[in-house]
Design a protein around this motif. Sequence first.
Motif: not given
Ligand SMILES: CN1C=C[C@@](O)(C#Cc2ccnc(-n3nc(C(N)=O)c4cc(F)ccc43)c2)C1=O
Length: 344
Positions: A85, A115, A140-141
């Motif tokens: 990510v 989702c 994603m956000k």
């Molecule tokens: C809506 N959607 C779309 C793709 C999805 O399946 C996913 C994921 C995922 C898995 C692990 N980690 C993160 N992750 N995202 C963020 C962020 N959005 O800022 C993030 C920020 C971090 F510091 C660490 C892991 C992070 C996001 C899902 O759910």
Amino acid sequence: RAISDNRSVEECMVDALKGSVSNEEPRSLIAIAKMWKKSMPDSEDSVQNEGILLTEKLKAVDYEYRESMHWTKLQRLGSGSYGEVFKVQDKKTQFQCAVKKLPFGCFRPEELTTCTGLTSPRVVPVYGAVREGPWIMIFMKLIEGGSLGQLIKESGFLPEDKALYYLDQVLEGLEYLHEHNILHGDVKADNVLLSKDRSQAFLCDFGHAAHLIPEDLGKSHMPDDYLPGTQTHMAPEIMMGKHWSSKMDIWSICCMMLHMLNGCHPWTRYSSGPLCFKIAREAAPWKEIPVSCNSFTADVLRAGLQKEPSRRASASELRGKVELAQRKVSLKRFGQEKNRASSH
Ligand SMILES: CN1C=C[C@@](O)(C#Cc2ccnc(-n3nc(C(N)=O)c4cc(F)ccc43)c2)C1=O
């Protein structure tokens, strides 16, 4: 041609979407996710660039949206199921968001179909998905406070009132998903993201999610391509190949609560090696409930860590117990602070 062939509207829509990236509605994202499942990666697709963006803040240019050309990686944020990510920025709008990058061959359409279109404030909003050759990028956000897993690692463990606070918020998200017949499938602290001030928690990573078909409940086993979640948080019925249901997420969220309170995953303090037999055969890990816990917090964990799914609390039932425990714990804390103040 489309209508005369009795093809579904969805199939016609997908035909129109193939080979290009466009800003469309959520149902187009669901349609292309299903199409990707049917088309396997092959060499001539190496420069393939197609997908759907759901927000005008991410702008396809001449029906393309390519890494480095139209968006750039700023930093690595973490890793999810089968993917890394990153924090990224759109070159045209300067808008920043997060992207999960995974090999096309590891993509499950449920990661998008479960989702997309959700409106719960406890679920990370999806902004779109684009295929670029052998990769799928899911936008994603951006959630600035990092993950609950990172907070536990930094803090060692969380105090009971803070653990109950986050448990209540994530349970609100599970209540919403289960009402919409969606199983998250990998509830754990690494898949809970926190706002910058760490007051808000959001569920993410639908890489293990599944649509629960109400008429199938209690009958069906996991689908063949089902991807099991994290072993330490896995419900006993999965280990025994039994029926699956939303109650799997309840077992997992209680394992996450033990992780918050103890600073380590359940089962890991007393054994190493494969846990599947242990989790299937041994009693629920009630012995890992800290003795310092309020009795109402212990009740929450005993209600969620029932080996028999039918005896296990639902998300709504568990939330009621959590909110009762929160009142008791904050009263106790209030009492302690009052005593401290009066003794000075
Ligand atoms: C809506 N959607 C779309 C793709 C999805 O399946 C996913 C994921 C995922 C898995 C692990 N980690 C993160 N992750 N995202 C963020 C962020 N959005 O800022 C993030 C920020 C971090 F510091 C660490 C892991 C992070 C996001 C899902 O759910």
